[in-house]
Scaffold this active site. Structure first.
Site, PDB file in Angstrom:
ATOM      1  N   LYS A  80       0.869  -1.119   0.072  1.00 16.13           N
ATOM      2  CA  LYS A  80      -0.062   0.124   0.148  1.00 16.13           C
ATOM      3  C   LYS A  80       0.932   1.251   0.016  1.00 16.13           C
ATOM      4  O   LYS A  80       1.841   1.180   0.508  1.00 16.13           O
ATOM      5  CB  LYS A  80      -0.749  -0.010   1.438  1.00 16.13           C
ATOM      6  N   GLY A 180     -26.443   0.909   1.909  1.00 16.21           N
ATOM      7  CA  GLY A 180     -25.748   1.545   1.234  1.00 16.21           C
ATOM      8  C   GLY A 180     -26.085   1.603  -0.330  1.00 16.21           C
ATOM      9  O   GLY A 180     -25.997   0.314  -0.720  1.00 16.21           O
ATOM     10  N   GLY A 182     -24.633   2.928  -3.169  1.00 14.83           N
ATOM     11  CA  GLY A 182     -23.542   3.431  -3.801  1.00 14.83           C
ATOM     12  C   GLY A 182     -23.335   2.530  -4.933  1.00 14.83           C
ATOM     13  O   GLY A 182     -24.215   1.860  -5.388  1.00 14.83           O
ATOM     14  N   VAL A 184     -21.282  -0.117  -5.149  1.00 11.48           N
ATOM     15  CA  VAL A 184     -21.420  -1.599  -4.993  1.00 11.48           C
ATOM     16  C   VAL A 184     -22.660  -1.826  -4.643  1.00 11.48           C
ATOM     17  O   VAL A 184     -23.334  -2.818  -4.956  1.00 11.48           O
ATOM     18  CB  VAL A 184     -20.689  -1.882  -3.947  1.00 11.48           C
TER      19      VAL A 184
END
Ligand code: NAD
Length: 363
Positions: A80, A180, A182, A184
């Site tokens: 990362k 949610g 959104g 996904v």
């Protein structure tokens, strides 16, 4: 600050501090483990309070990527990067091209992608300096938006949970609460609706709800009510830490299977409570691995059908995790960590160090 003791403790192979005066770049790249292949993981841009906070974040996130990639059966390790800065005012071409040069200097040991605070456009600047970047737009031959594959993986994983809990993986007629609506959540609702599930959906943004209701039928519930609906399955697909002391006592769910990252506020404590309550939990980093599978596919010439097919593997992976969980009477999130550690141990003998450079072409 970072020292060998910290690296040994966290199991990290390498941490790179990147600094450049002209662009103002201050970034940290952490390579956690390359046992399985080159370290893959996005670049987060955040205005961290201090360098210590940035370092802790990149160490934590890169470790998480090792587990995510390994659980998904990918030949990638965990890495990362964080760029310290304000993503709304400090982003520009020079910054990301400079960052790209640092990534290129690692010769494939680390492959980057977008994350919180960075987007496809930023990665296109990175791409000007290095081929070790993924998550490029479709127009430039990349994989584009990963959400459809993430949502499909969550849907398939939910079916694996249903099979485990009820002996049948059909979701027809099942009541499912999706938190949610959104990127996904929306695709997930469509899969569930097409299979005949009864959907309860919540979002803090009415526009998102309206948009979902254009293609499916669902009961709309408030963000507060979602935790206490009579649904059999809860799909957290908005934000992290939603399984916590306050919410968990409201749950009447039998299964938790959703796309959000870091769903358990406290991994050990809340994983154990779910086990004790008999709620089957699909570990977040396993069930939402479709996004990573999607970007990993880009490195071999992107095809969405292949990425979708690979995401179907989440079903079998969850079965293995459930088997370990039952056999050892441990929470499923602990069982998935065990599965990963076993894979790393088994493959570990091959070539732990410097496997990255050639890894980009490995399957
Ligand atoms: P998104 O920003 O498109 O959607 C999140 C939605 O959640 C938004 O519509 C937002 O309004 C809503 N929301 C925020 N707080 C809420 C609350 N308290 N109650 C109900 N709704 C709330 O993000 P996304 O790409 O759909 O990702 C959703 C989650 O899945 C995130 O946790 C993300 O880290 C994780 N995830 C996404 C992908 C991917 O491919 N996009 C991959 C892996 C994991």
């Amino acid at each position: 600050m970072v020292n060998f003791e910290i690296l040994e403790k966290s199991g990290h192979e390498q941490v790179i501090f990147c600094s450049n005066k002209e662009s103002g770049l201050k970034a940290i790249i952490a390579i956690h483990d390359t046992t399985l292949g080159p370290a893959i993981g996005g670049t987060r841009m955040l205005n961290y309070d201090n360098e210590e906070a940035a370092l802790n974040d990149v160490l934590r996130l890169s470790r998480g990527m090792t587990y995510k990639a390994a659980a998904a059966g990918l030949n990638f390790g965990g890495g990362k990067a964080v760029i310290i800065g304000d993503s709304s005012t400090q982003k520009n071409e020079l910054l990301f091209r400079t960052f790209g040069k640092f990534v290129d200097g690692l010769a494939g040991r680390y492959i980057t992608a977008e994350d919180v605070g960075t987007d496809v456009r930023d990665m296109e600047y990175v791409r000007m300096e290095t081929k070790y970047v993924t998550g490029i737009s479709k127009a430039l031959g990349g994989s584009g938006d990963p959400s459809p594959v993430t949502a499909y993986g969550v849907y398939i994983g939910m079916k694996a949970c249903a099979k485990e809990k009820w002996g049948n993986d059909s979701l027809r007629g099942r009541k499912i609460a999706v938190q949610g609506a959104g990127a996904v959540g929306r695709y997930l609702c469509e899969h569930l609706y097409n299979e005949g599930a009864e959907i309860y959906v919540s979002d803090i943004n009415d526009v998102k709800i309206k948009s979902v209701l254009e293609t499916i039928k669902a009961h709309v519930v408030s963000p507060e009510e979602i935790y206490e609906t009579d649904a059999e399955i809860f799909a957290p697909t908005a934000l992290g830490s939603v399984i916590n002391d306050k919410t968990i006592e409201k749950f009447k769910f039998e299964i938790i299977a959703g796309g959000a990252n870091n769903q358990l506020e406290d991994e050990l404590k809340h994983g154990k409570i779910l086990l004790d309550k008999g709620i089957l939990y699909a570990p977040d980093y396993v069930i939402n691995a479709g996004g990573l599978i999607n970007v990993a596919n880009e490195l071999e010439g992107y095809r969405q059908d292949r990425a979708m097919k690979q995401a179907e593997g989440i079903y079998e992976i969850l079965n293995k995790i459930f088997a370990i969980s039952k056999e050892e009477n441990v929470p499923t999130n602990i069982a998935s960590n065990k599965l990963v550690e076993l894979r790393l141990q088994r493959v570990g003998g091959i070539s732990k160090i410097f496997s990255g450079a050639k890894g980009i072409t490995r399957r």
